[in-house]
Design a protein around this motif. Structure first.
Motif, PDB file in Angstrom:
ATOM      1  N   GLU A   1     -18.005  11.919  24.828  1.00 31.01           N
ATOM      2  CA  GLU A   1     -17.860  13.374  24.904  1.00 31.01           C
ATOM      3  C   GLU A   1     -16.501  13.644  25.535  1.00 31.01           C
ATOM      4  OE1 GLU A   1     -19.875  17.104  27.323  1.00 31.01           O
ATOM      5  OE2 GLU A   1     -20.887  15.170  27.268  1.00 31.01           O
TER       6      GLU A   1
ATOM      7  N   THR B   1     -18.557  10.623  29.246  1.00 29.29           N
ATOM      8  CA  THR B   1     -17.818  11.873  29.237  1.00 29.29           C
ATOM      9  C   THR B   1     -16.418  11.622  29.782  1.00 29.29           C
ATOM     10  OG1 THR B   1     -19.816  13.178  29.558  1.00 29.29           O
ATOM     11  CG2 THR B   1     -17.734  14.245  30.095  1.00 29.29           C
TER      12      THR B   1
ATOM     13  N   LYS C   1     -15.256  23.784  23.799  1.00 25.24           N
ATOM     14  CA  LYS C   1     -14.214  22.980  24.459  1.00 25.24           C
ATOM     15  C   LYS C   1     -14.640  21.530  24.667  1.00 25.24           C
ATOM     16  CE  LYS C   1     -11.582  26.716  25.458  1.00 25.24           C
ATOM     17  NZ  LYS C   1     -12.008  27.680  24.504  1.00 25.24           N
ATOM     18  N   ARG C   2     -15.504  21.055  23.791  1.00 27.95           N
ATOM     19  CA  ARG C   2     -15.965  19.668  23.846  1.00 27.95           C
ATOM     20  C   ARG C   2     -15.990  19.085  22.430  1.00 27.95           C
ATOM     21  NH1 ARG C   2     -18.035  18.452  28.786  1.00 27.95           N
ATOM     22  NH2 ARG C   2     -18.383  20.236  30.120  1.00 27.95           N
TER      23      ARG C   2
ATOM     24  N   SER D   1     -12.961  13.746  30.697  1.00 26.37           N
ATOM     25  CA  SER D   1     -12.411  15.075  30.910  1.00 26.37           C
ATOM     26  C   SER D   1     -10.896  14.977  30.962  1.00 26.37           C
ATOM     27  CB  SER D   1     -12.952  15.656  32.217  1.00 26.37           C
ATOM     28  OG  SER D   1     -12.476  16.960  32.400  1.00 26.37           O
ATOM     29  N   THR D   2     -10.220  15.850  30.223  1.00 30.92           N
ATOM     30  CA  THR D   2      -8.765  15.810  30.176  1.00 30.92           C
ATOM     31  C   THR D   2      -8.204  17.219  30.228  1.00 30.92           C
ATOM     32  OG1 THR D   2      -6.883  14.848  29.008  1.00 30.92           O
ATOM     33  CG2 THR D   2      -8.638  15.764  27.657  1.00 30.92           C
ATOM     34  N   ASN D   3      -6.980  17.343  30.740  1.00 25.61           N
ATOM     35  CA  ASN D   3      -6.327  18.633  30.892  1.00 25.61           C
ATOM     36  C   ASN D   3      -5.080  18.702  30.032  1.00 25.61           C
ATOM     37  OD1 ASN D   3      -8.160  19.430  32.963  1.00 25.61           O
ATOM     38  ND2 ASN D   3      -6.977  18.209  34.407  1.00 25.61           N
TER      39      ASN D   3
ATOM     40  N   ALA E   1     -14.191  16.382  27.023  1.00 23.85           N
ATOM     41  CA  ALA E   1     -14.109  17.736  27.568  1.00 23.85           C
ATOM     42  C   ALA E   1     -12.640  18.100  27.710  1.00 23.85           C
ATOM     43  CB  ALA E   1     -14.826  17.817  28.908  1.00 23.85           C
TER      44      ALA E   1
ATOM     45  N   ASN F   1      -9.818  20.697  28.831  1.00 27.37           N
ATOM     46  CA  ASN F   1      -9.591  21.818  29.740  1.00 27.37           C
ATOM     47  C   ASN F   1      -8.180  22.374  29.576  1.00 27.37           C
ATOM     48  OD1 ASN F   1     -12.167  21.275  31.044  1.00 27.37           O
ATOM     49  ND2 ASN F   1     -11.144  19.500  31.907  1.00 27.37           N
TER      50      ASN F   1
END
Length: 146
Positions: free
Chosen positions: A26, A135, A69-70, A137-139, A28, A30
């Motif tokens: 997954e 999961t 946003k995923r 998560s990246t910006n 995510a 951001n």
């Protein structure tokens, strides 16, 4: 007859044990600042394939339709992967760079980069998928914000 059933069960068990385990990732995403353009996501499974468009699993998602946003990448064999993505603001299918080679559109990798002055190596941004679900998560950031 019982011997045949035992042989069939043993064969199925053996085949099942040889199949690599698979999971899902997954992603995510951001800090998407603009509600237009396309998100380009590349998934790479090795150092040799890293940042080679022809060897990537590519996904293109219109940002205006991207509510959650995923991103879910399913049925991935267990192993190490790197993700590179960018927000294609002008929909030309390329990460735009200036005359110095500095990216002009927001981008990110599966892990934060250690230096904005060079492309990262696969080993620096890889993540391990060794469970049924991971999961990441990246910006998204511009080069100037890195």
């Amino acid at each position: 007859m019982r011997h045949y059933l035992l042989l069939l069960a043993s064969t199925l068990l053996f085949l099942g044990m040889n199949r690599p385990a698979a999971g899902s990732m997954e992603l995510a995403i951001n800090d998407i600042e603009h509600n237009y353009g396309t998100l380009w996501i590349g998934l790479y499974a090795s150092e040799e394939a890293f940042l080679d468009k022809d060897q990537a699993h590519l996904e293109a998602i219109k940002v205006k339709d991207f509510k959650e946003k995923r991103i879910y990448l399913n049925d991935l064999d267990y192993g190490d992967y790197a993700v590179a993505l960018f927000h294609d603001l002008n929909n030309n299918g390329e990460l735009d760079v200036n005359w110095l080679g500095v990216p002009e559109e927001p981008f990110a990798f599966s892990r934060p980069i250690s230096s904005k002055w060079r492309l990262p190596k696969f080993s620096e941004v890889k993540v391990g998928l060794y469970q049924s679900h991971k999961t990441v998560s990246t910006n998204l950031k511009t080069w100037w914000d890195q």
